[in-house]
Enzyme design. Structure first.
Site, PDB file in Angstrom:
ATOM      1  N   HIS A 269       0.862  -1.187   0.000  1.00 31.99           N
ATOM      2  CA  HIS A 269       0.000   0.000   0.000  1.00 31.99           C
ATOM      3  C   HIS A 269       0.897   1.235   0.000  1.00 31.99           C
ATOM      4  O   HIS A 269       1.560   1.531   0.991  1.00 31.99           O
ATOM      5  CB  HIS A 269      -0.891  -0.004   1.229  1.00 31.99           C
ATOM      6  CG  HIS A 269      -1.587   1.300   1.448  1.00 31.99           C
ATOM      7  ND1 HIS A 269      -2.546   1.769   0.581  1.00 31.99           N
ATOM      8  CD2 HIS A 269      -1.446   2.238   2.393  1.00 31.99           C
ATOM      9  CE1 HIS A 269      -2.970   2.936   1.005  1.00 31.99           C
ATOM     10  NE2 HIS A 269      -2.321   3.257   2.109  1.00 31.99           N
TER      11      HIS A 269
ATOM     12  N   ASP B 114       0.996   5.167  -0.248  1.00 26.57           N
ATOM     13  CA  ASP B 114       0.256   6.421  -0.240  1.00 26.57           C
ATOM     14  C   ASP B 114       0.790   7.321  -1.334  1.00 26.57           C
ATOM     15  O   ASP B 114       1.986   7.634  -1.370  1.00 26.57           O
ATOM     16  CB  ASP B 114       0.388   7.099   1.121  1.00 26.57           C
ATOM     17  CG  ASP B 114      -0.402   6.386   2.202  1.00 26.57           C
ATOM     18  OD1 ASP B 114      -1.598   6.135   1.979  1.00 26.57           O
ATOM     19  OD2 ASP B 114       0.164   6.080   3.268  1.00 26.57           O
TER      20      ASP B 114
ATOM     21  N   ASP C 203      -7.218   1.614   2.849  1.00 29.13           N
ATOM     22  CA  ASP C 203      -6.878   2.632   3.851  1.00 29.13           C
ATOM     23  C   ASP C 203      -7.746   3.881   3.766  1.00 29.13           C
ATOM     24  O   ASP C 203      -7.406   4.912   4.328  1.00 29.13           O
ATOM     25  CB  ASP C 203      -5.393   3.017   3.690  1.00 29.13           C
ATOM     26  CG  ASP C 203      -4.875   3.865   4.840  1.00 29.13           C
ATOM     27  OD1 ASP C 203      -5.372   3.706   5.962  1.00 29.13           O
ATOM     28  OD2 ASP C 203      -3.981   4.692   4.612  1.00 29.13           O
TER      29      ASP C 203
ATOM     30  N   HIS D  20      -6.420   9.696  -0.552  1.00 32.10           N
ATOM     31  CA  HIS D  20      -6.973   9.744   0.799  1.00 32.10           C
ATOM     32  C   HIS D  20      -6.052  10.351   1.869  1.00 32.10           C
ATOM     33  O   HIS D  20      -6.391  10.292   3.065  1.00 32.10           O
ATOM     34  CB  HIS D  20      -7.447   8.343   1.229  1.00 32.10           C
ATOM     35  CG  HIS D  20      -6.344   7.324   1.367  1.00 32.10           C
ATOM     36  ND1 HIS D  20      -6.188   6.281   0.497  1.00 32.10           N
ATOM     37  CD2 HIS D  20      -5.368   7.179   2.278  1.00 32.10           C
ATOM     38  CE1 HIS D  20      -5.165   5.543   0.867  1.00 32.10           C
ATOM     39  NE2 HIS D  20      -4.636   6.060   1.949  1.00 32.10           N
TER      40      HIS D  20
END
Length: 1008
Positions: free
Chosen positions: A263, A265, A375, A579
């Protein structure tokens, strides 16, 4: 016996740490290292490879904050190592923290070919498995000295390191050892055996037989290890563990589908440009691991991240494309980025899937059936039908496990959205999107799984994430031992689609959850970084206008439709809905660049809109009024331009007895007292007062705001315990057709203009705040004389109802929630809307008044500003502007219309004066057009997206102007005909639609 157990566990921990793990590399020799540091931002690979270097030795500080250094690493494999496995161990100066939050590197061959990424849990580079001796080693490492923003050891502390402009130039890291080493695979496998068994043993019942079997086997293995000759005795130690490792899992064991994962970001504690490199490093790591591990499967979401690799590191992308073609590197999710889903508007949320899925189709020939959002901070109730309309049917997330008040009751279920659409949804019970295959994680997944007895499967995204890194060889080795091991859940590498297919097959009738998936945490992300949120909202509506007028001009005048420009701008806006960007939870660098980007995009979109409108207006001196809103108003048809006279202006302020002013347009009478507060909003037609007795609206309220954790993310309920009403004025005066109110508090100032349009039942409030507070929360309150047990908040393609009471912990937990352009509350026959042009966070509370009245006051408060200090210590300092409107007597349709009006102002353009009729008309106000554009395939077809906005049944006729609409095709969001769907009904050259509540429809109208 108990003492023996404890002694074996303690013995295992020490022997592993001090003897066995160090023996993985029994022989080492130093490498020669040289360095060159870029004077500014990162340089192209070719420039980094060619740069002059100087020697550097271990123990030397290097790396300014956010800097880039190129290391040249050279050496020779000793001749006496012939026949052995050799690798380099390259320590850039790593700290014990997990990957992604400190220095990182990407290893290249001298010709620029990428080899693999480096991070603190993956610092090896293989030289050869049976070397001949004498091989020359030469690598170049692009190393990023990204600062560790929690290096103090105390998390969430304000730091200037979050922006290169304030970070200084002190070296961040100290170079560690760079060595060639013999790799003893037998010892490494012994480490893996012992770690898996030790971790399993720790999770088994204390007095269980299996625990004792493992305990005894581990003891015997440790007995076999000669601490002075670990390498020579490791094979015998492993043999003593073979029996317990071969014992198969019981048939009822929980089944875990592991998928390699990182994951990443797209921005967070690093800027966008660094994410480009993080993705390249991780992808290089994973393609290298896939080549070594035949059963391993890796998945990566976010089409933007694939696009970055393609643009910036084509040599890495070539490896990725091959691995994708082999079915080993699996694109997931079908979205442009893993966006926030609360705040993006209807079209933006749809375009996340349009651009993401189209990229995967065009690049790889792959269409994802799942949305992948591990997330994201909660999920809006309009999302299921958007996922379905994009051609997908499934959702994976993990974040709801972070909720602090209530434990979500399911891990596998059907999620039903506002229109009745259901999608198959899974929350991994491992409660992590960064699973490491640790025994405690595997045991937690099995014990935590809420569908026991009716389902057996869950998914575990496995690998280091957030800042990237991905899966390691150690995780793969542990998964191999857990494939079928008594006492443990079973583990098998599988792609997401394979997991979902099996999960759906074994659980055909899962429970249903209706409505939003609200995260009981991170509520302040609806307010933090107000300028980022305003930029997003403004960009969304400018894009609506640009597509509408460019399409209209293309059809009417042959105006060149700006396909490439709109595509690029949409992707930029979608990227900034990631996000941690739109929610305001990134470092200062990210939000500084976001503000600059939104200004640039606004200029580009204004140019597109202006050019299209001028083409439509023609040459002349008469003023045309262009209206982009989906509903007619003020006599101007929706999506049209007219030269007819438009009534304008505002009701003139009149002094009020006792101080203040009155605004009265014969529809609405508004009283503003000497404090600049609204004490009456009287609806003349309804003979009804909107403001609760003895209360005042337009009330700014200031609260302390210091959450227990996660400064930019969280607001805790106790903030409401203390607060102050801002009632002192420094100025109160009539200004044109408005009342001007000025206030000062702390280091900040507020200026408001209150006005009532001459022809509308609406109080407009324009607020400018010069904000210089720290750890404060600013709200704008409207106490309303309405008894409402629930209220409506606009969300994508409709609205969601939330309770105003707190009967249960689930309702109490929603003390801060999201709306788009409006909230609406009503009693039968009369309601009130509060609309906005830039805010999302709000709260709604109710109180019963005492005394003879005994009525109910329902208070709506819009959240304006916060001032957290982490990760951006200067969050929101400066000038902000907000527009709100109070609309008494509003139906839900009025709320929808006024919400659009607040965000889509009319435009006046000088031209020939001939009216521009709407390109498309819809005859039912409940049916809202969300987009009018030309088809993305450049066929010239017109695409119209619309939805039922009131929450009821609707029958609407859709008519084209200047061309027949009777050959319309129903399509998905990607503008492809829906399979097994009858053409829409037609009558008199128009499309007749029957829509269910909140139904979303995309029509493709051929023009040829």
């Amino acid at each position: 016996m108990h003492d023996d157990r404890n002694l074996v566990e303690a013995r295992l921990a020490r022997v592993l740490k001090e003897r066995i793990r160090p023996a993985v590399h029994p022989l080492t020799t130093p490498l020669s290292v040289e360095i060159w540091s870029t004077p500014g931002e990162p340089v192209p690979v070719a420039e980094g490879l060619a740069a002059p270097t100087r020697p550097i030795t271990p123990g030397t500080p290097w790396g300014t904050p956010w800097g880039t250094s190129w290391f040249k690493v050279t050496g020779t494999v000793p001749a006496e190592w012939a026949g052995r496995t050799v690798e380099a161990v390259l320590d850039l100066g790593f700290t014990p923290r997990t990957p992604g939050f400190q220095c990182e590197g990407l290893v290249h061959l001298p010709d620029g070919t990428p080899v693999k990424g480096l991070h603190p849990r993956n610092s090896h580079v293989r030289v050869g498995s049976r070397v001949a001796g004498g091989e020359q080693v030469h690598w170049r490492i692009e190393a990023a000295s990204n600062p560790d923003l929690d290096a103090s050891g105390v998390p969430f502390q304000p730091t200037p390191m979050g922006d290169r402009t304030t970070a200084g130039d002190a070296p961040q890291y100290v170079l560690g050892e760079m060595r060639l080493a013999v790799f003893d695979e037998t010892v490494w496998n012994l480490v893996m055996d012992l770690e898996v068994l030790g971790e399993l043993m720790a999770e088994l019942p204390v007095d269980g037989a299996r625990r004792f079997e493992i305990l005894r086997a581990v003891g015997r293995a440790l007995d076999a290890v000669d601490l002075q000759d670990v390498n020579g005795t490791a094979a015998e130690a492993r043999s003593r563990l073979a029996e317990v490792l071969a014992a198969p899992a019981v048939p009822s064991a929980h089944r875990i589908s592991a998928v390699g994962h990182a994951h990443i970001d797209s921005a967070w504690l690093w800027p966008l440009r660094e994410t480009v490199r993080k993705v390249a490093r991780t992808a290089s790591n994973m393609t290298a691991l896939l080549a070594e591990e035949p059963e391993f499967v890796f998945t990566m979401s976010q089409a933007q991240q694939f696009a970055w690799i393609k643009e910036h590191r084509p040599e890495v992308y070539a490896k990725v494309k091959k691995a994708v073609a082999d079915g080993r590197f699996v694109p997931a999710g079908g979205m442009w980025v893993e966006s926030d889903t609360n705040m993006p508007g209807s079209e933006a949320m749809a375009r996340q899937f349009v651009h993401g899925k189209r990229f995967f189709l065009e690049e790889f020939g792959i269409e994802n059936d799942e949305a992948w959002l591990p997330d994201t901070f909660g999920f809006a109730a309009g999302l299921p039908q958007i996922i379905r309309a994009a051609g997908s049917t499934r959702l994976l997330t993990q974040k709801i496990s972070w909720s602090r008040t209530n434990s979500f009751p399911h891990h596998t279920f059907q999620w039903e959205g506002i229109d009745g659409t259901r999608i198959f949804t899974h929350f991994p019970p491992v409660d992590s999107y960064n699973c490491e295959m640790a025994g405690r994680q595997i045991a937690h997944a099995a014990a935590n799984f809420k569908e026991k007895g009716v389902a057996t499967r869950s998914l575990a995204p496995t690998g280091y994430g957030d800042g990237g890194g991905g899966t390691t060889r150690e995780m793969v080795a542990k998964a191999a031992r857990l494939r079928s091991l008594e006492g443990s859940a079973t583990v098998e590498w599988e792609a997401p689609a394979d997991f979902f297919a099996k999960a759906e097959a074994e659980y055909p009738d899962p429970p249903v959850w209706v409505g939003e998936l609200y995260l009981e945490l991170h509520r302040a992300t609806l307010t933090s970084q107000a300028q980022t949120k305003r930029g997003n909202r403004r960009s969304e509506h400018l894009l609506r206008e640009a597509e509408l007028w460019a399409a209209t001009a293309a059809v009417r005048t042959g105006f060149p439709y700006p396909y490439e420009e709109l595509d690029r701008i949409w992707k930029t806006v979608l990227l900034h809905q990631f996000h941690d960007i739109l929610p305001g939870s990134s470092i200062a660098w990210v939000h500084r660049e976001a503000r600059e980007t939104y200004v640039r995009l606004a200029g580009e979109l204004e140019d597109v809109i202006g050019a299209a409108q001028r083409a439509l207006a023609g040459e002349g001196t008469r003023e045309l009024v262009f209206n982009s809103a989906p509903h007619a108003r003020r006599g101007v048809p929706a999506g049209s331009a007219s030269a007819q006279a438009v009534q304008g202006g505002t009701a003139a302020p009149v002094p009020r007895e006792g101080g203040g002013y009155v605004l009265d347009n014969h529809l609405l009478r508004v009283e503003i007292d000497g404090r600049g507060l609204v004490v009456s909003v009287y609806d003349r037609a309804a003979d009804r007062e909107a403001i609760a007795p003895g209360q005042a609206a337009n009330l700014l309220q200031l609260h302390p705001d210091f959450p227990n954790q996660w400064d930019a993310w969280d607001v805790d309920a106790f903030y409401r315990n203390v607060g102050s009403d801002l009632t002192e004025v420094t100025a109160l005066e009539a200004e044109g057709g408005a009342v001007r109110v000025e206030r000062a508090f702390g280091g900040s100032r507020v200026t408001q203009l209150l006005s009532v349009p001459a022809d509308a039942k609406r109080l407009d409030i324009d607020t400018e705040v010069d904000w210089h507070e720290t750890e404060r929360f600013l709200k704008l309150a409207f106490p309303l004389d309405v008894k409402a047990d629930r209220y409506a908040s606009e969300t994508q393609f409709g609205h969601v109802h939330r309770p105003t009471h707190q009967n249960t912990s689930w309702e109490w937990a929603k003390f801060e929630a999201c709306n788009h352009r409006f909230v609406h509350l009503d009693e039968p026959g009369w309601g009130v809307a509060v609309v906005n042009d830039a805010t999302y966070g709000h709260d709604v509370t109710r109180a019963v008044r005492t005394g003879t009245d005994a009525g109910t006051t329902t208070t709506v408060r819009a959240s304006l500003l916060r001032a957290p200090r982490y990760p951006d210590p200067e969050t929101d300092q400066g000038v902000h502007r907000f527009h709100h409107a109070l609309v008494p007597g509003a139906t839900i349709g009025d709320a929808v219309r006024e919400g659009y009006r607040a965000n889509l102002p009319e435009r006046r353009v000088t031209g020939a004066g001939a009216a521009v009729p709407p390109l498309v008309t819809v005859d039912d106000e409940a049916v809202v057009v969300s987009a009018v554009k030309l088809a993305d395939d450049r066929s010239g077809d017109l695409v119209v997206r619309l939805y039922e906005a009131h929450g009821g049944r609707a029958r609407a006729t859709v008519r084209g102007s200047g061309f027949a609409a009777d050959r319309a095709v129903l399509t998905d969001l990607l503008e492809r005909p829906l399979p097994d769907t009858e053409p829409p009904a037609t009558a008199d050259g128009a499309v007749v639609l029957a829509l269910r509540p909140f139904q979303l429809v995309t029509l493709r109208l051929p023009r040829a």
